[in-house]
Design an enzyme around this catalytic site. Sequence first.
Site, PDB file in Angstrom:
ATOM      1  N   ASP A  69      28.005 -15.303  15.535  1.00 22.07           N
ATOM      2  CA  ASP A  69      27.864 -15.323  13.935  1.00 22.07           C
ATOM      3  C   ASP A  69      28.177 -13.233  14.343  1.00 22.07           C
ATOM      4  O   ASP A  69      28.691 -12.829  15.002  1.00 22.07           O
ATOM      5  CB  ASP A  69      26.320 -15.224  13.750  1.00 22.07           C
ATOM      6  CG  ASP A  69      25.842 -15.000  12.166  1.00 22.07           C
ATOM      7  OD1 ASP A  69      27.139 -14.585  11.679  1.00 22.07           O
ATOM      8  OD2 ASP A  69      24.273 -14.362  12.026  1.00 22.07           O
ATOM      9  N   ALA A  73      27.415  -9.162  11.934  1.00 22.79           N
ATOM     10  CA  ALA A  73      26.937  -8.824  11.439  1.00 22.79           C
ATOM     11  C   ALA A  73      27.461  -7.997  11.147  1.00 22.79           C
ATOM     12  O   ALA A  73      28.640  -7.538  10.191  1.00 22.79           O
ATOM     13  CB  ALA A  73      26.546  -8.287  13.002  1.00 22.79           C
ATOM     14  N   GLU A  97      19.608 -17.458  10.791  1.00 20.24           N
ATOM     15  CA  GLU A  97      20.669 -17.324  11.536  1.00 20.24           C
ATOM     16  C   GLU A  97      19.702 -16.210  12.648  1.00 20.24           C
ATOM     17  O   GLU A  97      20.190 -16.634  13.768  1.00 20.24           O
ATOM     18  CB  GLU A  97      21.216 -15.341  10.990  1.00 20.24           C
ATOM     19  CG  GLU A  97      22.339 -16.353   9.706  1.00 20.24           C
ATOM     20  CD  GLU A  97      22.604 -14.533   9.462  1.00 20.24           C
ATOM     21  OE1 GLU A  97      24.275 -14.822   8.446  1.00 20.24           O
ATOM     22  OE2 GLU A  97      22.768 -13.272   9.015  1.00 20.24           O
TER      23      GLU A  97
HETATM   24  C1  5RP Z   1      25.353 -12.987   6.059  1.00 16.27           C
HETATM   25  C2  5RP Z   1      25.156 -11.875   8.112  1.00 16.27           C
HETATM   26  C3  5RP Z   1      26.907 -11.316   7.687  1.00 16.27           C
HETATM   27  O1  5RP Z   1      26.994 -12.028   9.499  1.00 16.27           O
HETATM   28  C4  5RP Z   1      27.138 -10.146   7.590  1.00 16.27           C
HETATM   29  O2  5RP Z   1      26.670 -10.184   5.903  1.00 16.27           O
HETATM   30  C5  5RP Z   1      28.331  -9.481   7.793  1.00 16.27           C
HETATM   31  O3  5RP Z   1      29.168 -10.325   7.293  1.00 16.27           O
HETATM   32  P1  5RP Z   1      31.341 -10.219   6.813  1.00 16.27           P
HETATM   33  O4  5RP Z   1      31.460 -10.956   7.873  1.00 16.27           O
HETATM   34  O5  5RP Z   1      31.421 -10.693   5.712  1.00 16.27           O
HETATM   35  O6  5RP Z   1      31.257  -8.327   7.052  1.00 16.27           O
HETATM   36  O7  5RP Z   1      24.339 -11.654   8.779  1.00 16.27           O
HETATM   37  O8  5RP Z   1      23.416 -12.778   6.104  1.00 16.27           O
END
Ligand code: 5RP
Length: 219
Positions: free
Chosen positions: A81, A83, A103
């Site tokens: 994931d 962040a 998440e």
């Molecule tokens: C979604 C999240 C995402 O992992 C976080 O916002 C990062 O997003 P991106 O990859 O678009 O920069 O926590 O709830």
Amino acid sequence: MNADDMKRQAAEAAIDYLPRGGIIGVGTGSTVNHFIDALAAVKGRFDGAVSSSEASTERMKRHGIDVLDLNTAGGLEVYVDGADESNRQLQLIKGGGGALTREKIVAAASKRFVCIADESKLVDVLGSFPLPVEVIPMARSYVARELTRLGGNPVWRENVVTDNGNLILDVHGLEIMQPMKLETEINQLAGVVTVGIFAHRPADVLILGTPQGPRVVEP
Ligand code: 5RP
């Protein structure tokens, strides 16, 4: 190299962390979208994925990746994931995309958490990015007052309803010196579903996209 190229680079590097067999967890956001696109090419290597949002589920299904319910999947080998911020202990702020509750559940159920991001997400102190807090709708004003008492400036993310039917408050102006303590404090407020601090369950590995190539950070 722009931020999106760095996100793609980190996402593609995370493919090396996939297990042979087993079920994986997949997060949400623009970095994870690159990861899902890269996963399509190796989908024979694992037995399916648990998703942290309706958006990621839809994208994986379009690629023909099997999406499973966490209740039937059991424990997961790895969770990948993005962040919004990470400190050097790999404690995170997440929830910019509003998927923080699912998440946090998928991260908790996974043996290993691989976080992918562009290099701008690594910070010394968490809190410049407004901290997302998912709340039960009737508790919105009460929780906002309590967050103000804790030193923050909560702003209701209007017109957003989470996949769980709840609301998001984004808390500005925090300098989070003790992430575990603040995570516990905010989670204990009545009406809070989840706070977007991932400190009790931080990432295990952070892969940052940089102009010099992927950089792996471990705590
Ligand atoms: C979604 C999240 C995402 O992992 C976080 O916002 C990062 O997003 P991106 O990859 O678009 O920069 O926590 O709830």
